[in-house]
Design an enzyme around this catalytic site. Structure first.
Site, short mmCIF file in Angstrom:
data_model
loop_
_atom_site.label_atom_id
_atom_site.label_comp_id
_atom_site.label_asym_id
_atom_site.label_seq_id
_atom_site.Cartn_x
_atom_site.Cartn_y
_atom_site.Cartn_z
N LYS A 110 0.82 -1.22 0.00
CA LYS A 110 0.00 0.00 0.00
C LYS A 110 0.86 1.27 0.00
O LYS A 110 0.44 2.29 -0.52
CB LYS A 110 -0.96 0.01 1.18
N ARG A 163 -7.20 0.53 17.20
CA ARG A 163 -7.66 0.71 15.83
C ARG A 163 -8.58 -0.47 15.58
O ARG A 163 -9.47 -0.72 16.38
CB ARG A 163 -6.49 0.81 14.85
C1 LIG Z 1 -3.31 -4.20 9.23
C2 LIG Z 1 -1.96 -3.79 8.75
N1 LIG Z 1 -0.98 -4.69 8.76
C3 LIG Z 1 0.26 -4.38 8.33
C4 LIG Z 1 0.57 -3.13 7.87
C5 LIG Z 1 1.97 -2.83 7.42
O1 LIG Z 1 2.58 -1.99 8.35
P1 LIG Z 1 4.08 -1.51 8.18
O2 LIG Z 1 4.13 -0.73 6.91
O3 LIG Z 1 4.37 -0.70 9.37
O4 LIG Z 1 4.92 -2.74 8.10
C6 LIG Z 1 -0.43 -2.14 7.85
C7 LIG Z 1 -0.19 -0.80 7.34
O5 LIG Z 1 0.15 -0.61 6.20
C8 LIG Z 1 -1.72 -2.48 8.30
O6 LIG Z 1 -2.71 -1.58 8.31
#
Ligand SMILES: Cc1ncc(COP(=O)(O)O)c(C=O)c1O
Length: 372
Positions: free
Chosen positions: A45, A140
């Protein structure tokens, strides 16, 4: 920084994403996680669901590609990338059809939404897999621990879905550290559910990049066998204290913008001060006359506080379409380019701006798996 006469071939502003670095970081993390039998979701993302990045992550061996936007998953799949696809945000009711169609797994917290997923899955003659999220204090998404068993019981009535595991997400809105205590709590919830319902939960997803330190130091991962990793791959940093991790390359991407004005001007504005376009009263320090450059992008494009010029210069202000820079002793000229390192926040915002071109370096790393 490059001279004006050489820039005509490349457009600016642009973000340059080094697929070789993303591949290397993903591969090293994947290998590291494998030493403790933890599978890895590569989260796309942050790069607007880039198929090239998903391909590099897939080539590097991630077990899943995960994204919070179903549109991104759709784009990646349609680009021909083969992997297991996970939607890591609870589906919205309006997107149920696409979620079942394009995601193999989704993270869920609401019975009503799971009921719709189940109905759609049955209509499409599929079984949609879900991971139930439990809230361990970050506040959240997530079912409260005390409600997990009753939720689980209700979900067993839905024939179009299969609950394959549970997960949690810390280090986000509440900025709660995913430490041993929290992870032990997650493992206990798994044991309780398995015992109560006489089932095996296969995927226990302990968290995101913020879990890395716990993963690295823990001698007992309990039941956690999966992590969902985005930010660390892109920044090479531990997301708890923002220190670089030895194993990883930093700065997998760079923002490049060209200069549209350079003038010798005062460092302090003159006249009566009011609020700027974003409702803030700007504060400047008096440095006398300085060489001020204007860059061809602004707050509309990128999170300004997440940008650090690679050379010795300083961002002194920004509006929607302009960033002003104190060029200090630099001898650069109009039309030259300035390079910036980006925080994850700046990366996410820059990738989302349609005005910033996305340019891939070492493109072959984004192609490997597409062909296989
Ligand atoms: C539910 C969830 N898991 C994992 C991630 C990944 O987090 P990070 O980019 O801190 O590894 C995110 C955010 O992008 C998330 O919202």
């Amino acid at each position: 920084m490059r001279k004006a006469d050489t820039i005509s071939l490349k457009s600016a502003p642009r973000i340059e994403i080094d697929l070789a670095k993303i591949y290397q970081n993903t591969k090293r993390l994947k290998q590291r996680f494998s030493t403790k039998n933890v599978s890895m979701m590569g989260v796309t993302k942050g790069v607007l669901g880039s198929p090239a990045v998903a391909a590099a992550m897939t080539a590097a061996g991630v077990d899943f590609i995960a994204d919070s936007r179903i549109e991104n998953i759709k784009r990646i799949k349609e680009a021909g990338i083969k992997n297991n696809f996970v939607l890591i945000r609870t589906p919205s009711m309006s997107k149920i059809h696409d979620v079942v169609k394009y995601a193999d797994i989704s993270l869920n917290t609401e019975i009503e939404i799971v009921r719709l997923l189940s109905e759609e899955a049955l209509a499409l003659k599929k079984i949609h897999k879900i991971v139930l999220m439990v809230d361990l204090g970050d506040l959240r998404e997530g079912i409260l621990p005390g409600d997990m068993a009753s939720t689980f019981r209700k979900l067993r009535e839905f024939k179009g879905i299969q609950t394959i595991g549970i997960g949690t997400n810390l280090g986000c809105i509440g900025a709660i550290v995913p430490d041993q205590k929290k992870m032990d709590e997650l493992s206990r919830i798994v044991f309780d559910l398995e015992k109560k319902f006489n089932i095996d939960l296969h995927l226990i997803s302990g968290g995101n990049s913020a879990n890395y330190r716990w993963f690295d130091q823990s001698r007992n991962l309990g039941r956690i066998n999966n992590l969902r990793i985005g930010e660390m791959v892109y920044t090479g940093c531990d997301t708890i204290n923002y220190q670089p991790i030895d194993l990883l390359e930093c700065n997998t991407s760079r923002l490049v913008a060209d200069i549209i004005e350079i003038k010798e001007k005062e460092s302090l504005p003159s006249g009566t001060v009011c609020t700027d376009a974003f409702g803030n009263v700007p504060v400047f320090s008096d440095r006398g006359k300085i060489s001020r450059a204007i860059l061809v992008l602004g707050r509309q494009d990128v999170l300004i506080q997440g940008l650090t010029p690679v050379e010795d210069m300083e961002i002194i202000g920004a509006s929607s379409d302009h960033i002003t820079i104190d060029l200090k002793d630099s001898s650069i000229q109009i039309g030259d380019e300035i390079h910036f390192n980006l925080t994850y926040g700046a990366l996410v915002s820059a990738m989302t701006s349609p005005y910033i071109e996305k340019v891939y370096l070492n493109e072959k790393y984004g192609e490997i798996i597409k062909q296989s």
